[in-house]
Design a protein around this motif. Structure first.
Motif, PDB file in Angstrom:
ATOM      1  N   PHE A 110      -9.705   1.297   8.268  1.00  0.00           N
ATOM      2  CA  PHE A 110      -9.943   1.868   6.935  1.00  0.00           C
ATOM      3  C   PHE A 110      -8.617   2.259   6.277  1.00  0.00           C
ATOM      4  O   PHE A 110      -8.405   2.033   5.083  1.00  0.00           O
ATOM      5  CB  PHE A 110     -10.850   3.095   7.033  1.00  0.00           C
ATOM      6  N   GLU A 111      -7.710   2.862   7.053  1.00  0.00           N
ATOM      7  CA  GLU A 111      -6.428   3.306   6.499  1.00  0.00           C
ATOM      8  C   GLU A 111      -5.562   2.123   6.070  1.00  0.00           C
ATOM      9  O   GLU A 111      -4.829   2.215   5.075  1.00  0.00           O
ATOM     10  CB  GLU A 111      -5.693   4.174   7.526  1.00  0.00           C
ATOM     11  N   GLU A 112      -5.650   1.037   6.801  1.00  0.00           N
ATOM     12  CA  GLU A 112      -4.906  -0.163   6.397  1.00  0.00           C
ATOM     13  C   GLU A 112      -5.393  -0.661   5.039  1.00  0.00           C
ATOM     14  O   GLU A 112      -4.597  -1.026   4.172  1.00  0.00           O
ATOM     15  CB  GLU A 112      -5.087  -1.256   7.460  1.00  0.00           C
ATOM     16  N   LEU A 113      -6.732  -0.666   4.868  1.00  0.00           N
ATOM     17  CA  LEU A 113      -7.308  -1.088   3.594  1.00  0.00           C
ATOM     18  C   LEU A 113      -6.932  -0.115   2.480  1.00  0.00           C
ATOM     19  O   LEU A 113      -6.672  -0.520   1.340  1.00  0.00           O
ATOM     20  CB  LEU A 113      -8.833  -1.183   3.719  1.00  0.00           C
ATOM     21  N   GLU A 114      -6.892   1.176   2.812  1.00  0.00           N
ATOM     22  CA  GLU A 114      -6.510   2.193   1.832  1.00  0.00           C
ATOM     23  C   GLU A 114      -5.078   1.992   1.364  1.00  0.00           C
ATOM     24  O   GLU A 114      -4.777   2.110   0.162  1.00  0.00           O
ATOM     25  CB  GLU A 114      -6.679   3.583   2.439  1.00  0.00           C
ATOM     26  N   GLU A 115      -4.182   1.663   2.289  1.00  0.00           N
ATOM     27  CA  GLU A 115      -2.778   1.424   1.935  1.00  0.00           C
ATOM     28  C   GLU A 115      -2.637   0.191   1.046  1.00  0.00           C
ATOM     29  O   GLU A 115      -1.827   0.176   0.104  1.00  0.00           O
ATOM     30  CB  GLU A 115      -1.942   1.256   3.212  1.00  0.00           C
ATOM     31  N   ILE A 116      -3.422  -0.836   1.348  1.00  0.00           N
ATOM     32  CA  ILE A 116      -3.388  -2.055   0.519  1.00  0.00           C
ATOM     33  C   ILE A 116      -3.845  -1.739  -0.902  1.00  0.00           C
ATOM     34  O   ILE A 116      -3.245  -2.187  -1.881  1.00  0.00           O
ATOM     35  CB  ILE A 116      -4.289  -3.146   1.137  1.00  0.00           C
ATOM     36  N   GLU A 117      -4.917  -0.941  -1.012  1.00  0.00           N
ATOM     37  CA  GLU A 117      -5.438  -0.556  -2.330  1.00  0.00           C
ATOM     38  C   GLU A 117      -4.395   0.236  -3.120  1.00  0.00           C
ATOM     39  O   GLU A 117      -4.205   0.028  -4.322  1.00  0.00           O
ATOM     40  CB  GLU A 117      -6.715   0.264  -2.164  1.00  0.00           C
ATOM     41  N   LYS A 118      -3.701   1.144  -2.439  1.00  0.00           N
ATOM     42  CA  LYS A 118      -2.675   1.958  -3.100  1.00  0.00           C
ATOM     43  C   LYS A 118      -1.527   1.077  -3.595  1.00  0.00           C
ATOM     44  O   LYS A 118      -1.009   1.276  -4.698  1.00  0.00           O
ATOM     45  CB  LYS A 118      -2.149   3.028  -2.141  1.00  0.00           C
ATOM     46  N   ALA A 119      -1.135   0.126  -2.749  1.00  0.00           N
ATOM     47  CA  ALA A 119      -0.033  -0.768  -3.126  1.00  0.00           C
ATOM     48  C   ALA A 119      -0.429  -1.626  -4.330  1.00  0.00           C
ATOM     49  O   ALA A 119       0.377  -1.841  -5.242  1.00  0.00           O
ATOM     50  CB  ALA A 119       0.325  -1.658  -1.940  1.00  0.00           C
ATOM     51  N   GLU A 120      -1.671  -2.095  -4.343  1.00  0.00           N
ATOM     52  CA  GLU A 120      -2.141  -2.917  -5.466  1.00  0.00           C
ATOM     53  C   GLU A 120      -2.193  -2.120  -6.761  1.00  0.00           C
ATOM     54  O   GLU A 120      -1.844  -2.618  -7.829  1.00  0.00           O
ATOM     55  CB  GLU A 120      -3.525  -3.499  -5.136  1.00  0.00           C
ATOM     56  N   LYS A 121      -2.623  -0.859  -6.664  1.00  0.00           N
ATOM     57  CA  LYS A 121      -2.668   0.006  -7.852  1.00  0.00           C
ATOM     58  C   LYS A 121      -1.265   0.272  -8.382  1.00  0.00           C
ATOM     59  O   LYS A 121      -1.039   0.290  -9.579  1.00  0.00           O
ATOM     60  CB  LYS A 121      -3.365   1.324  -7.509  1.00  0.00           C
ATOM     61  N   LYS A 122      -0.315   0.469  -7.438  1.00  0.00           N
ATOM     62  CA  LYS A 122       1.061   0.732  -7.833  1.00  0.00           C
ATOM     63  C   LYS A 122       1.657  -0.476  -8.561  1.00  0.00           C
ATOM     64  O   LYS A 122       2.359  -0.340  -9.565  1.00  0.00           O
ATOM     65  CB  LYS A 122       1.893   1.076  -6.602  1.00  0.00           C
TER      66      LYS A 122
END
Length: 289
Positions: free
Chosen positions: A272-284
């Motif tokens: 889940f945390e890996e997916l969360e980091e990907i989402e944050k990077a995409e938003k950035k």
């Protein structure tokens, strides 16, 4: 590089400490949980009216109908005010066969297949347990976020998820077909908890033929509680009640499976945390674009 390794190690320690803390909260919550008088009465009534089948027969029934929960004969369902739905195919379980010996005593000579039906194949008067159905109400952002992550992980594992009719259950996992069904008749928050519960089954119990039903359900619900709580979605009211029911008064049940709950929760949380980091990077990237 040194700083990055140090940070990852510290994050790992923090994660494990948090998971251990949540598991301890689960143990205490289940131990201290007590049913309301109406709930306790309903559970006693269920125990009195439903036949008790062996673990082998329960496995046989679920091999034929994965969502099977409460089994009874055609005649017994009639006595409970429920009728078997037209076109329902009976499930076959084994009943002992006895024969009188020379001393006129019953002697077990073998087993014969007998037909039974699951509650999902019947309709009519509600069972006592259905009068006290507890749901995780609401529709919070955390639950929707967890659902998205769970769906992504299941998809990566080629495990289809269907939202729709789950009969009388909130959801179920079909090991032989490696698929999950979640009821679309429950609130979004309960849908989330159920999805994580069934995700655990899909990841841990797909090929498990040795664990008892109690172990599987305690591990699945215990893990769901830890994972959801880790991401600020509290399912304690439902999870404590669920685990308490499967533990059947055995205070040591969670101690037996605590390490498995923690290990399973850790793996899912990491995903889940890996997916969360990907989402944050995409938003950035979107903001910077």
């Amino acid at each position: 590089m040194t700083t990055k390794r140090w940070k990852t190690k510290m994050d790992e320690q923090t994660r494990e400490e948090r998971i251990k803390e949540l598991n301890e909260k689960l143990e205490i919550g289940v131990a201290e949980f007590s049913y309301t008088p109406d709930e306790f009465k309903a559970y006693l009534e269920m125990k009195a009216i439903m036949p008790s089948y062996s673990f082998r027969n329960l496995i046989l029934a679920k091999a034929q109908l994965p969502e099977a929960r409460f089994l009874a004969s055609f005649k017994h369902w009639n006595t409970l005010g429920r009728k078997v739905k037209k076109g329902s195919k009976s499930l076959r379980i084994l009943a002992p066969r006895f024969k009188k010996d020379e001393e006129d005593e019953n002697r077990l000579t073998g087993f014969i297949p007998v037909p039974v039906f699951d509650v999902s194949q019947t309709e009519g008067e509600p069972l006592p347990i259905e009068r006290i159905k507890i749901e995780v109400d609401g529709d919070c952002m955390e639950a929707r976020q967890i659902i998205g992550w769970a769906e992504a992980i299941a998809d990566k594992d080629n495990c289809p998820i269907k939202y729709g009719n789950a009969d009388d259950a909130y959801g179920y996992y079909v090991p032989s077909e490696h698929r999950i069904v979640v009821s679309d008749k429950v609130p979004m928050n309960h849908r989330c908890k159920t999805l994580v519960h069934e995700l655990v089954h899909s990841k841990v119990h797909r090929y498990d033929r040795n664990s008892s039903r109690t172990e599987k359900e305690v591990v699945a619900e215990g893990t769901a509680f830890v994972v959801c709580s880790y991401f600020n979605f509290d399912t304690s009211d439902y999870s404590f009640r669920y685990v308490k029911g499967w533990a059947n008064g055995d205070q040591d049940t969670l101690l037996k499976y605590g390490s498995q709950i923690c290990d399973t929760a850790k793996k899912i949380i990491e995903e889940f945390e890996e997916l969360e980091e990907i989402e944050k990077a995409e938003k950035k990237e979107t903001v910077l674009a």
